[in-house]
Design an enzyme around this catalytic site. Structure first.
Site, PDB file in Angstrom:
ATOM      1  N   GLU A  97      32.712  10.255  -9.371  1.00  0.00           N
ATOM      2  CA  GLU A  97      33.388  10.851  -8.219  1.00  0.00           C
ATOM      3  C   GLU A  97      33.282   9.934  -7.002  1.00  0.00           C
ATOM      4  O   GLU A  97      32.404   9.069  -6.942  1.00  0.00           O
ATOM      5  CB  GLU A  97      32.766  12.228  -7.921  1.00  0.00           C
ATOM      6  N   HIS A 126      35.286  18.357 -15.088  1.00  0.00           N
ATOM      7  CA  HIS A 126      34.059  19.079 -15.466  1.00  0.00           C
ATOM      8  C   HIS A 126      34.137  20.539 -15.025  1.00  0.00           C
ATOM      9  O   HIS A 126      34.870  20.891 -14.099  1.00  0.00           O
ATOM     10  CB  HIS A 126      32.823  18.396 -14.868  1.00  0.00           C
TER      11      HIS A 126
END
Length: 194
Positions: A86, A13
Site C-alpha cells: 500500500e 484484502h
C-alpha cells in the site's frame, strides 16, 4: 486511452481491525476482522474457475494480504512483490481519519477521498511515486495474472489499466469480498453467488 496490459484479476484484502476503526494503515498492518475473513472466503468461491486458467499469482508481502491470500487462494503458490504494498502514509500511518481531519480543518467541507488524504500525508510516499511503482509492476506482467493487494493500490492500478487518470482513481469503488476482472481496458466486478 486504455493500456495494453494482460488480463488481471484483482483482489483487495478483507476488512482489517484498522479499516473498521478508520485508521490509516499504509505499510503498517493489522489483522483481518471476522468480516474480513468472511470477505476472503467469498473471494475463495470465485477463484477456482480463475485458478484453473493457471494465471501468474502476485501478492503484497504485508500481513493482511497474506492472510487474505491464504483464505482466498489456499496453498496455491504465489510470488510476493514489494511494489504491491500500500501507499506509505508517512507520519499519518496508525492515525485515525478523525485525528487527521482535526489537524486539517479546511478538509471538513471538502470530504477528501482516502487517496487524497494519503497523497497529502506528511512524509508519505506521494501519488506520483506510488503510481510509478504500480506501472513498473504492471509493465513486468507477461500474461494473465491474479493480484492480491490493497485498496488504494487497487484503485490506482485499476485506473491505470482502464486508461483513467490518477485523479480519477479515488472515485473508483473500493470493495472487499469480490474480484475485479480487468480486461480490454474494462472493469467487471465478480461476486460469489449467495
Amino acid at each position: 486511452m486504455t493500456n495494453d496490459y494482460p488480463k488481471i484479476w484483482f483482489l483487495r484484502h478483507g476488512q482489517t481491525e484498522w479499516n473498521r476503526e478508520f485508521r490509516l494503515q499504509g505499510q503498517l498492518d493489522s489483522p483481518l476482522t471476522q468480516q474480513g475473513q468472511a470477505e476472503a472466503a467469498r473471494q475463495a468461491k470465485i477463484m477456482p474457475e480463475i485458478l484453473a486458467q493457471n494465471p501468474a499469482i502476485y501478492a503484497s508481502p504485508l500481513g493482511r494480504v497474506r492472510q487474505t491470500a491464504q483464505i482466498a487462494l489456499g496453498d496455491v503458490p504465489r510470488q510476493e512483490d514489494a511494489r504491491l504494498m500500500e501507499i506509505h502514509a508517512g507520519k499519518w500511518q496508525g492515525m485515525t481519519r478523525t485525528e487527521i481531519l482535526a489537524d486539517r480543518p479546511e478538509w471538513a467541507a471538502q470530504s477528501p477521498t482516502p487517496l487524497e488524504i494519503y497523497e497529502a500525508a506528511d512524509g508519505g510516499e506521494g501519488l506520483a511515486a506510488f503510481h510509478a511503482r504500480i506501472v513498473d509492476f504492471l509493465n513486468d506482467l507477461s500474461g494473465p495474472s491474479v493480484i492480491v493487494a490493497h485498496g488504494l493500490l487497487g484503485q490506482v492500478l485499476r485506473a491505470e489499466v482502464c486508461g483513467l487518470s490518477t485523479s480519477q482513481a479515488g472515485s473508483l469503488s473500493n470493495l472487499q469480498g469480490c474480484v475485479y476482472l480487468l480486461e480490454y481496458g474494462q472493469e467487471t466486478v465478480l461476486e460469489a453467488p449467495e
